[in-house]
Design a protein around this motif. Structure first.
Motif, PDB file in Angstrom:
ATOM      1  N   TYR A 345       1.071  -1.051  -0.101  1.00 52.20           N
ATOM      2  CA  TYR A 345      -0.050  -0.117   0.157  1.00 52.20           C
ATOM      3  C   TYR A 345       0.750   1.161   0.068  1.00 52.20           C
ATOM      4  CZ  TYR A 345      -3.229   3.501   1.712  1.00 52.20           C
ATOM      5  OH  TYR A 345      -3.897   4.526   1.759  1.00 52.20           O
ATOM      6  N   LEU A 346       1.920   1.195   0.799  1.00 47.11           N
ATOM      7  CA  LEU A 346       2.749   2.517   0.973  1.00 47.11           C
ATOM      8  C   LEU A 346       3.552   2.473  -0.633  1.00 47.11           C
ATOM      9  CD1 LEU A 346       4.780   2.117   4.332  1.00 47.11           C
ATOM     10  CD2 LEU A 346       2.874   3.596   3.588  1.00 47.11           C
ATOM     11  N   PHE A 347       3.858   1.386  -1.191  1.00 47.41           N
ATOM     12  CA  PHE A 347       4.550   1.567  -2.242  1.00 47.41           C
ATOM     13  C   PHE A 347       3.476   2.336  -3.415  1.00 47.41           C
ATOM     14  CE2 PHE A 347       4.960  -0.441  -6.706  1.00 47.41           C
ATOM     15  CZ  PHE A 347       6.327   0.107  -7.123  1.00 47.41           C
ATOM     16  N   LEU A 348       2.350   1.883  -3.655  1.00 49.83           N
ATOM     17  CA  LEU A 348       1.290   2.273  -4.423  1.00 49.83           C
ATOM     18  C   LEU A 348       0.963   3.719  -4.137  1.00 49.83           C
ATOM     19  CD1 LEU A 348      -1.014  -0.785  -4.852  1.00 49.83           C
ATOM     20  CD2 LEU A 348       0.639  -0.064  -6.559  1.00 49.83           C
ATOM     21  N   THR A 349       1.302   4.267  -2.789  1.00 50.69           N
ATOM     22  CA  THR A 349       0.889   5.682  -2.529  1.00 50.69           C
ATOM     23  C   THR A 349       1.964   6.182  -3.054  1.00 50.69           C
ATOM     24  OG1 THR A 349      -0.514   4.808  -0.511  1.00 50.69           O
ATOM     25  CG2 THR A 349       0.250   7.163  -0.428  1.00 50.69           C
ATOM     26  N   GLY A 350       3.195   5.899  -2.597  1.00 48.85           N
ATOM     27  CA  GLY A 350       4.363   6.625  -2.969  1.00 48.85           C
ATOM     28  C   GLY A 350       4.743   6.947  -4.586  1.00 48.85           C
ATOM     29  N   VAL A 351       4.596   5.706  -5.014  1.00 52.43           N
ATOM     30  CA  VAL A 351       5.079   5.616  -6.298  1.00 52.43           C
ATOM     31  C   VAL A 351       4.554   6.478  -7.480  1.00 52.43           C
ATOM     32  CG1 VAL A 351       3.507   3.726  -7.684  1.00 52.43           C
ATOM     33  CG2 VAL A 351       6.028   3.725  -7.912  1.00 52.43           C
ATOM     34  N   VAL A 364       6.802  11.283   4.692  1.00 59.09           N
ATOM     35  CA  VAL A 364       5.310  11.038   4.654  1.00 59.09           C
ATOM     36  C   VAL A 364       4.907   9.848   4.712  1.00 59.09           C
ATOM     37  CG1 VAL A 364       3.251  11.614   3.204  1.00 59.09           C
ATOM     38  CG2 VAL A 364       5.193  13.261   3.398  1.00 59.09           C
ATOM     39  N   LEU A 365       5.659   8.594   3.993  1.00 55.85           N
ATOM     40  CA  LEU A 365       5.407   7.464   4.002  1.00 55.85           C
ATOM     41  C   LEU A 365       5.341   6.934   5.503  1.00 55.85           C
ATOM     42  CD1 LEU A 365       6.913   6.179   0.699  1.00 55.85           C
ATOM     43  CD2 LEU A 365       4.361   6.534   1.128  1.00 55.85           C
ATOM     44  N   ASP A 366       6.307   7.252   5.902  1.00 53.83           N
ATOM     45  CA  ASP A 366       6.785   6.849   7.385  1.00 53.83           C
ATOM     46  C   ASP A 366       5.128   7.225   8.451  1.00 53.83           C
ATOM     47  OD1 ASP A 366       8.389   5.511   9.322  1.00 53.83           O
ATOM     48  OD2 ASP A 366       8.055   7.561  10.388  1.00 53.83           O
ATOM     49  N   ARG A 367       5.012   8.157   8.148  1.00 57.92           N
ATOM     50  CA  ARG A 367       3.752   8.867   8.958  1.00 57.92           C
ATOM     51  C   ARG A 367       2.475   8.023   8.320  1.00 57.92           C
ATOM     52  NH1 ARG A 367       3.889  13.745  11.306  1.00 57.92           N
ATOM     53  NH2 ARG A 367       1.690  13.390  12.002  1.00 57.92           N
ATOM     54  N   ILE A 368       2.310   7.841   7.176  1.00 58.59           N
ATOM     55  CA  ILE A 368       1.182   6.884   6.902  1.00 58.59           C
ATOM     56  C   ILE A 368       1.465   5.678   7.342  1.00 58.59           C
ATOM     57  CG2 ILE A 368      -0.025   5.923   4.851  1.00 58.59           C
ATOM     58  CD1 ILE A 368       0.831   8.295   3.064  1.00 58.59           C
ATOM     59  N   LYS A 369       2.425   5.190   7.431  1.00 55.54           N
ATOM     60  CA  LYS A 369       2.795   3.606   8.017  1.00 55.54           C
ATOM     61  C   LYS A 369       2.238   3.506   9.428  1.00 55.54           C
ATOM     62  CE  LYS A 369       6.480   2.382   9.645  1.00 55.54           C
ATOM     63  NZ  LYS A 369       7.903   1.756   9.860  1.00 55.54           N
ATOM     64  N   ASN A 370       2.688   4.516  10.111  1.00 54.27           N
ATOM     65  CA  ASN A 370       2.296   4.649  11.645  1.00 54.27           C
ATOM     66  C   ASN A 370       0.779   4.866  11.790  1.00 54.27           C
ATOM     67  OD1 ASN A 370       4.924   4.371  12.227  1.00 54.27           O
ATOM     68  ND2 ASN A 370       5.132   6.436  12.226  1.00 54.27           N
ATOM     69  N   THR A 371       0.117   5.519  11.122  1.00 54.23           N
ATOM     70  CA  THR A 371      -1.223   5.941  10.960  1.00 54.23           C
ATOM     71  C   THR A 371      -2.123   4.734  10.585  1.00 54.23           C
ATOM     72  OG1 THR A 371      -1.213   8.329  10.582  1.00 54.23           O
ATOM     73  CG2 THR A 371      -3.197   7.267   9.993  1.00 54.23           C
ATOM     74  N   THR A 386      -9.829   5.911   6.738  1.00 53.23           N
ATOM     75  CA  THR A 386     -10.580   6.857   5.638  1.00 53.23           C
ATOM     76  C   THR A 386     -10.269   8.380   6.239  1.00 53.23           C
ATOM     77  OG1 THR A 386     -12.323   5.354   5.219  1.00 53.23           O
ATOM     78  CG2 THR A 386     -12.687   7.680   4.770  1.00 53.23           C
ATOM     79  N   GLU A 387     -10.540   8.635   7.673  1.00 53.01           N
ATOM     80  CA  GLU A 387     -10.337   9.808   8.149  1.00 53.01           C
ATOM     81  C   GLU A 387      -8.786  10.396   8.330  1.00 53.01           C
ATOM     82  OE1 GLU A 387     -12.410   9.691  11.959  1.00 53.01           O
ATOM     83  OE2 GLU A 387     -14.457   9.814  10.990  1.00 53.01           O
ATOM     84  N   GLN A 388      -8.224   9.240   9.027  1.00 49.44           N
ATOM     85  CA  GLN A 388      -6.866   9.841   9.388  1.00 49.44           C
ATOM     86  C   GLN A 388      -5.818   9.896   8.221  1.00 49.44           C
ATOM     87  OE1 GLN A 388      -6.046  11.041  12.246  1.00 49.44           O
ATOM     88  NE2 GLN A 388      -8.191  10.546  12.956  1.00 49.44           N
ATOM     89  N   GLU A 389      -5.648   8.676   7.481  1.00 48.59           N
ATOM     90  CA  GLU A 389      -4.679   8.433   6.352  1.00 48.59           C
ATOM     91  C   GLU A 389      -4.936   9.382   5.094  1.00 48.59           C
ATOM     92  OE1 GLU A 389      -4.352   6.287   2.558  1.00 48.59           O
ATOM     93  OE2 GLU A 389      -6.195   6.644   3.937  1.00 48.59           O
ATOM     94  N   SER A 390      -6.364   9.769   4.787  1.00 49.79           N
ATOM     95  CA  SER A 390      -6.683  10.431   3.639  1.00 49.79           C
ATOM     96  C   SER A 390      -6.106  11.821   3.795  1.00 49.79           C
ATOM     97  CB  SER A 390      -8.018  10.647   3.427  1.00 49.79           C
ATOM     98  OG  SER A 390      -8.777  11.347   4.656  1.00 49.79           O
ATOM     99  N   LYS A 391      -5.876  12.428   4.972  1.00 45.39           N
ATOM    100  CA  LYS A 391      -5.090  13.682   5.325  1.00 45.39           C
ATOM    101  C   LYS A 391      -3.797  13.740   4.797  1.00 45.39           C
ATOM    102  CE  LYS A 391      -8.195  14.597   9.292  1.00 45.39           C
ATOM    103  NZ  LYS A 391      -8.063  15.071  10.691  1.00 45.39           N
ATOM    104  N   LEU A 392      -3.179  12.773   5.187  1.00 45.58           N
ATOM    105  CA  LEU A 392      -1.633  12.584   4.813  1.00 45.58           C
ATOM    106  C   LEU A 392      -1.503  12.419   3.301  1.00 45.58           C
ATOM    107  CD1 LEU A 392      -0.321  10.295   7.619  1.00 45.58           C
ATOM    108  CD2 LEU A 392       0.565  12.666   7.235  1.00 45.58           C
ATOM    109  N   LYS A 393      -2.391  11.702   2.622  1.00 39.15           N
ATOM    110  CA  LYS A 393      -2.376  11.701   1.204  1.00 39.15           C
ATOM    111  C   LYS A 393      -2.453  13.030   0.582  1.00 39.15           C
ATOM    112  CE  LYS A 393      -4.493   7.790   0.151  1.00 39.15           C
ATOM    113  NZ  LYS A 393      -4.735   6.727  -0.354  1.00 39.15           N
TER     114      LYS A 393
END
Length: 454
Positions: A345-351, A364-371, A386-393
């Motif tokens: 998921y982190l790969f597909l988010t960052g790539v 940013v990916l580190d924060r998403i992973k922790n969330t 939905t609420e937390q991780e979408s803000k970081l994206k």
């Protein structure tokens, strides 16, 4: 100069680590190398390691601890030295480090070490390593400045440059620092007598250009490896985007590169790093995937191994069409049945983000992973995600857009320096109450770079 001594210099920093191999093991090896290279070169190497270890220390403080360690080795390597000379001397130095008026570097955390005694204190002091933000880059001196410093104090010219270069390249093998220093000193020796010879300096700088570019690359990747918590995730997304690789391919490649850096960045001897990077170049440029890569990538792979990695690092990333992960993720992300679910998921988010630097992307990916990890432990997984991780994206997308605009604005010849000039100006001078002299200089820099591209 023999690089094996760099391994053994660590014995000076951790004088009791090898006690299990015999009381005189450390002393015998240090003495063997001291005899082989002489006290001056020996002191230079100790200076490199302590400049890297304590880059916040002054030249006088680092020189003081390097002098003490060199004197200890020289004194205890005499034929008539007592058997406990080395161990006693190391203990005295550790006690001196904890003195109220210690002349050694004032390292953060030293107070805690000084509450300990004996072996524990020495090991604690040895483990200290400065981890704050990088120091400013070492500004390249002019030919005249080099010759002024060299002719003024030839004896200390080398050790001063060792100190300055090492403390600004503290996460690379010490052997590379020594090689760079030797090149710089050689240039001064050849080009400063009887007067400043401009053509000589030009020739020498051209000779060193390739090695200097490689050092800059190595310093960057080692700083990332040492300081970024989730560097491997950032690397996977980086290689996935740059080379158009699948998650599995990018993960394998990034793991290979990351493990090599982890193994070799903080080792004093350069051979480890050279072997790892040479081996990685073969993986990167393997015949099985080379034909599907861009012409620019193939050109990079035709270069010598170390030049290949620098060349690939300079390739432009392009936006790619990878699977869309913008929609809210579901609780399936947290199921153990999903192999490498969060990693994928982190790969597909960052790539999908081609314009963000590795340090920013990794953070940013580190924060998403922790969330995501925290949400997987919550009662309402999908709602949390939905609420937390979408803000970081959203933040990630804004960063990508911002960096894209800046890169397009300043692309072209000298683009990197122009980018930095614009960034410095934007950061420091957009406020009405910005500092006058600084903004005058930064504005003149921007004008200079813009004028050069017209």
């Amino acid at each position: 100069m023999r690089n094996t001594v760099l391994i053994l210099i660590s014995v000076l920093i951790v004088p009791t680590l090898l006690a299990d191999k015999g009381k005189n093991y450390a002393k015998e090896n240090v003495c063997q190398e001291l005899k082989a290279i002489g006290i001056e070169k020996f002191k230079e190497m100790v200076t490199v390691l302590y400049s890297q270890k304590f880059p916040n220390g002054t030249f006088q403080e680092v020189s003081c601890v390097a002098d003490e360690m060199s004197k200890l080795a020289e004194q205890c390597c005499k034929d008539d030295a007592s058997p406990d000379c080395y161990d006693k001397g190391a203990t005295e130095i550790s006690e001196k480090s904890c003195g109220k008026d210690s002349p050694f570097p004032k390292h953060p955390g030293i107070e805690q070490c000084c509450t300990l005694q004996g072996q524990e204190r020495k090991l604690c002091l040895a483990s200290l390593r400065y981890t704050a933000d990088e120091l400013a880059s070492l500004t390249e001196p002019t030919n005249e400045e080099i010759c002024t410093e060299y002719t003024k104090d030839e004896k200390n010219f080398t050790v001063r440059y060792v100190y300055e270069f090492a403390r600004r390249h503290r996460n690379i093998p010490a052997g590379f620092v020594l090689n760079a220093t030797q090149n710089h000193v050689r240039m001064a020796e050849r080009c400063c007598r009887p007067a400043v010879k401009t053509t000589c300096f030009l020739h020498e700088r051209l000779q060193m250009r390739s090695s200097n570019i490689f050092l800059r690359f190595l310093s960057s990747v080692c700083n990332n490896q040492v300081n970024l918590k989730s560097f491997k995730y950032g690397l996977s997304a980086y290689y996935g985007n740059l080379l158009g690789l699948s998650f599995e391919e990018a993960s394998a490649l990034s793991s290979r590169f990351h493990s090599g850096l982890e193994k070799c960045c903080l080792k004093p001897q350069p051979e480890c790093m050279i072997e790892e990077l040479t081996s990685f170049q073969k993986d990167l440029c393997g015949e099985s995937k080379l034909h599907s890569m861009s012409e620019d990538f193939q050109k990079c792979c035709k270069k010598p191994a170390l030049d290949t990695l620098v060349c690939v690092d300079d390739l432009k990333r392009q936006p790619r069409q990878f699977p869309d992960v913008a929609s809210p993720v579901s609780s399936k992300l947290c199921e153990e049945a999903q192999p490498h679910g969060i990693d994928r998921y982190l790969f597909l988010t960052g790539v999908n983000h081609a314009f963000i630097s590795l340090p920013v992307l990794t953070t940013v990916l580190d924060r998403i992973k922790n969330t995501v990890t925290a949400c997987c432990s919550s009662a309402e997984i999908t709602k949390c995600l939905t609420e937390q991780e979408s803000k970081l994206k959203k933040t990630l997308s804004k960063l990508d857009d911002t960096c894209s605009r800046i890169q397009k604005e300043v692309q072209g010849e000298g683009g990197e320096k122009r980018t930095q000039a614009w960034l410095d100006l934007a950061i420091s001078c957009c406020s009405q109450r910005s500092p006058a002299q600084l903004c005058q200089k930064l504005t003149e820099d921007v004008i200079k770079y813009e004028d050069s591209t017209v």
